[in-house]
Design an enzyme around this catalytic site. Structure first.
Site, PDB file in Angstrom:
ATOM      1  N   ASP A 108      87.121  53.340  75.986  1.00 15.26           N
ATOM      2  CA  ASP A 108      88.108  53.702  74.966  1.00 15.26           C
ATOM      3  C   ASP A 108      89.189  52.640  74.792  1.00 15.26           C
ATOM      4  O   ASP A 108      89.297  51.690  75.573  1.00 15.26           O
ATOM      5  CB  ASP A 108      88.739  55.071  75.295  1.00 15.26           C
ATOM      6  N   ASN A 120      92.599  67.948  83.058  1.00 13.73           N
ATOM      7  CA  ASN A 120      92.086  69.047  82.232  1.00 13.73           C
ATOM      8  C   ASN A 120      90.572  68.922  82.018  1.00 13.73           C
ATOM      9  O   ASN A 120      90.003  69.602  81.176  1.00 13.73           O
ATOM     10  CB  ASN A 120      92.812  69.079  80.876  1.00 13.73           C
ATOM     11  N   HIS A 180      88.978  66.157  80.983  1.00 12.34           N
ATOM     12  CA  HIS A 180      88.525  65.215  79.956  1.00 12.34           C
ATOM     13  C   HIS A 180      87.768  64.038  80.569  1.00 12.34           C
ATOM     14  O   HIS A 180      88.014  63.659  81.717  1.00 12.34           O
ATOM     15  CB  HIS A 180      89.682  64.764  79.042  1.00 12.34           C
ATOM     16  N   GLU A 240      88.868  65.240  74.874  1.00 10.76           N
ATOM     17  CA  GLU A 240      89.677  66.325  75.412  1.00 10.76           C
ATOM     18  C   GLU A 240      88.905  67.644  75.294  1.00 10.76           C
ATOM     19  O   GLU A 240      87.906  67.718  74.576  1.00 10.76           O
ATOM     20  CB  GLU A 240      90.992  66.425  74.619  1.00 10.76           C
TER      21      GLU A 240
HETATM   22  C1  F6R Z   1      89.982  55.777  80.976  1.00 12.70           C
HETATM   23  C2  F6R Z   1      89.659  57.111  80.501  1.00 12.70           C
HETATM   24  C3  F6R Z   1      90.292  58.358  81.036  1.00 12.70           C
HETATM   25  C4  F6R Z   1      90.619  58.309  82.520  1.00 12.70           C
HETATM   26  C5  F6R Z   1      91.240  59.629  82.986  1.00 12.70           C
HETATM   27  C6  F6R Z   1      91.720  59.544  84.424  1.00 12.70           C
HETATM   28  O1  F6R Z   1      89.259  54.796  80.266  1.00 12.70           O
HETATM   29  O2  F6R Z   1      88.874  57.197  79.635  1.00 12.70           O
HETATM   30  O3  F6R Z   1      89.460  59.447  80.766  1.00 12.70           O
HETATM   31  O4  F6R Z   1      89.447  58.060  83.245  1.00 12.70           O
HETATM   32  O5  F6R Z   1      92.321  59.965  82.164  1.00 12.70           O
HETATM   33  O6  F6R Z   1      92.768  58.614  84.496  1.00 12.70           O
HETATM   34  P1  F6R Z   1      93.355  58.131  85.900  1.00 12.70           P
HETATM   35  O7  F6R Z   1      92.254  57.383  86.573  1.00 12.70           O
HETATM   36  O8  F6R Z   1      94.507  57.240  85.548  1.00 12.70           O
HETATM   37  O9  F6R Z   1      93.739  59.366  86.639  1.00 12.70           O
END
Ligand code: F6R
Length: 247
Positions: free
Chosen positions: A67, A135, A137, A142
């Site tokens: 992303d 959550n 995701h 989401e």
């Molecule tokens: C990152 C992404 C997100 C993260 C998720 C966890 O490219 O797509 O889905 O993997 O938000 O983030 P952290 O590792 O910072 O807890």
């Protein structure tokens, strides 16, 4: 889906790297799906150290990221392209032409999404690395995102904007939209490795592994993937270890 209990974040990263390393040694031109966020940082350090010791080359691999924010100027330190360059690509022998991150500054964002999905279908990830949101995701998909989604533009939730504000000078600077690989693009990977560390992930990990497969918890879709490994450290695996639903 296979769950592996790791001791701590270092152990999660080492176990993930063991899979990646073995696969690259077998196929030096494999395609690796990568994530940003804090969870994979230690994994990227292991890749860099192994390269610097002369034990491995990443010269022929291809990478595809999950992303990118929409609308950040090129080179912005909070862009995911910058994150990948700074935390991994600048320190290994990868050919940057073979590293793909969605272009959040594309003039025609819908076309960028279509092109990104089409690129993925032609360059299927041999291994896709994922983190998980508290959550449930995965990428910026989401709760409520269709399991049939391909790369698309998302409006970031207020909670995500607030969470990410810590990386910007103030909350108004946080982009309101992002471009994300869809769930279908992720599920096409030959192998998926999801890393989870810390107690804030414990509920999401339980729901992803033991809960119903539902769009309310995007990571639960991984139960229907033929080759997924979830690596959880001691705290992220709390509800799995005690084997009961989160309170
Ligand atoms: C990152 C992404 C997100 C993260 C998720 C966890 O490219 O797509 O889905 O993997 O938000 O983030 P952290 O590792 O910072 O807890």
């Amino acid at each position: 889906m296979r769950f592996i209990l790791a001791k701590d974040a270092t152990d999660v990263s080492q176990k993930a790297y063991d899979f990646i390393r073995k696969s690259i040694l077998q196929n030096p031109s494999l395609t690796l799906g990568l994530a940003t966020g804090s969870t994979p940082l230690e994994l990227y350090k292991l890749m860099i150290n192994d390269y610097k010791r002369g034990n491995i080359s990443f010269k022929n691999i291809r990478t595809i990221n999950l992303d990118e924010y929409v609308g950040l100027p090129e080179g912005h330190p909070q862009s995911y392209r910058y994150f990948m360059d700074y935390n991994l690509f600048n320190h290994i022998d990868i050919d940057k032409n073979n590293t793909k991150v969605p272009n959040g500054s594309a003039i025609d964002l819908n076309k960028e999404c279509e092109d990104y999905s089409s690129f993925i279908s032609k360059n299927v990830q041999d291994i896709q690395i994922l983190g998980i949101g508290s959550n449930g995701h995965i990428a910026f998909n989401e709760p409520g995102t269709s399991f049939n989604s391909s790369t698309h533009i998302v409006d970031l939730k207020e909670s995500t904007i607030k969470d990410n504000a810590r990386f910007f000078d103030n909350e108004t600077e946080v982009p309101k939209k992002a471009i994300t690989m869809g769930i279908k693009d992720i599920m096409g990977a030959k192998m998926i490795i999801l890393l989870a560390t810390g107690s804030s992930k414990a509920e999401a990990i339980y729901r992803a592994i033991k809960g119903p497969i539902t769009e309310d918890c995007p990571a639960s879709v991984l139960q229907s993937h033929p080759n997924t490994v979830i690596l959880g450290d001691h705290t992220a695996s709390f509800w799995i270890r005690v084997n009961r639903e989160p309170d």
